[in-house]
Each structure stands twice: as C-alpha cells, then as structure tokens.
Design an enzyme around this catalytic site. Sequence first.
Site, PDB file in Angstrom:
ATOM      1  N   GLY A  28       0.833  -1.205   0.000  1.00  0.00           N
ATOM      2  CA  GLY A  28       0.000   0.000   0.000  1.00  0.00           C
ATOM      3  C   GLY A  28       0.859   1.242   0.000  1.00  0.00           C
ATOM      4  N   ASN A  29       0.245   2.383   0.228  1.00  0.00           N
ATOM      5  CA  ASN A  29       1.014   3.626   0.355  1.00  0.00           C
ATOM      6  C   ASN A  29       0.315   4.545   1.343  1.00  0.00           C
ATOM      7  OD1 ASN A  29      -0.762   5.598  -1.150  1.00  0.00           O
ATOM      8  ND2 ASN A  29      -0.473   4.059  -2.750  1.00  0.00           N
ATOM      9  N   ARG A  30       0.879   5.716   1.564  1.00  0.00           N
ATOM     10  CA  ARG A  30       0.448   6.565   2.680  1.00  0.00           C
ATOM     11  C   ARG A  30      -0.702   7.508   2.354  1.00  0.00           C
ATOM     12  NH1 ARG A  30       5.769   9.160   5.017  1.00  0.00           N
ATOM     13  NH2 ARG A  30       4.139  10.454   5.956  1.00  0.00           N
TER      14      ARG A  30
END
Length: 219
Positions: A28-30
């Site tokens: 995932g990412n932020r």
Amino acid sequence: MTAALAGRRLLVSAGPTFEDIDPVRFIGNRSSGKMGFAVADAAARRGAEVLLVAGPVHLATPAGVQRVDVRSAEQMRAAVLAALPVDAYIGAAAVADWRPRAIAPNKMKKTAGVDTLALELVRTPDILAEVAAHAARPALVVGFAAETEDVERYARGKLAAKQLDLIAANRVGVAGAGFESDDNLLTVFGRDGLARELGPAPKIQLADALLDLIAERLS
Ligand code: PMT
C-alpha cells in the site's frame, strides 16, 4: 466569486490502492484520501454531479457525492472506466504502480532458516493515461504528481506522456504537505502553458483553487 459547476459531471479518484500479497498482507502507500475527498467536496458544493472512486480510506463521504469504494488498482480502473463519460476526470488517487503477480490463497508461512523472500511484481494499469486516451475522453483530464525531488521536471513529463490537460504537482515526504497532511502546496502545470503555485493552504482551499482552473477551462 467561485465559478459554478452546475450541470457538470466530475469523476474524482482518491486514496491509495492496496495490492494483496496473501489474505493478510498487501502493498500500500500513505495516501489518506484527504486531497481527493476535498476536491469531490468542493465540486459538489459548486453544484457538480460528483462521482468519487475511493481506495481504502477512513473518511466520511462529502455531502452530495456519489461514492464507489475499491481496493486494488484493477478495481479502481474498472470503476473509473464504468463512470465515463464525464466532463472532467481528476486523478488524485495514489494508485499502486506494481502488484504481486499472484495472490497467495493462504497466509504465507515463515520457514526456519530462510531469511529472504522474493516477490515478483508486475505493473498495474495506468488509469489516468487510459482515461486520457479513451474514446470517451473527458473534456478535461487532470492528474496529480507526487514527487520527492525534481518536482517540476517529473510533473511536466507526466503531463506530456499521459496527454493531460492539467497536472497538480506536490512534494511528498516533507512535513505539512503531500500524504496525510491537512495542508498542501500545489504547483499546477497546464498543456496551455499554465504554471501556477497554489498554497500552502488547507487541502479544501486548494481543492477550490484547482476547481477554479478546471471550471475556467470547461466553460
Ligand atoms: O491522499 P492524501 O493523504 O491527501 O495525499 C494526497 C496525495 C499526495 C496522494 C495527492 O496530492 C497526490 O499527489 N496524488 C497522486 C499520487 C500519485 O500516485 O502520483 P504519481 O505521480 O505516482 O501518479 C501520477 C498520476 O497518475 C496521478 O494522477 C495518479 O492518480 C495516476 N496514476 C498513477 C499510476 C497508475 N497506475 N494509474 C494512475 O492513474
């Protein structure tokens, strides 16, 4: 005075995508979704019909916005393409560029004595480029560029390569802007030669300023 968007249909993507590795792990990412949700909120306040395609985020749906929740880049692509035709597409989502080639059906177990794990990743579809090249291309295709360095050069590269009308570039990895923050600083580049700095300001104000640029170009 803010330019109205009544009668316009806007499609906004927001948040991250999660690319599953197995039933318990993902890449995932932020992205929190705040920037894209602010754009959807501001557009609905101007009277636009707004469809928001949201990755996995913890945000309430803005009033008057129709929302579709997705998890992966492939699901986001399907939801975005299904929503066409629209007057403008604004791609604020941080779509994963890579996903595991295969999703393990069961939780991957650790093996005694094995200290490394190689994951084979394959490219995800570029949703923004696909929308811009689509037979039902929106009148305006607006991308975002999240960069840690050489912001202008990379953003202008994406504007040209993905055949966009506008791109809103932001620096990520710094405090007070980019991912998760309530505030941001955008530089918007246009294929018409526009280069405009917006902010620093709360994302909801920047969304409004970006919509001014969009509404001008749609009218
Ligand atoms: O969500 P927040 O926490 O509020 O953070 C906001 C933000 C930093 C996520 C937002 O301002 C932002 O920059 N969004 C774009 C993030 C990104 O993925 O940038 P990129 O430079 O990797 O991608 C360029 C453009 O192509 C983006 O419009 C992206 O939506 C699109 N893209 C990228 C890859 C892909 N496979 N498909 C795409 O459509």
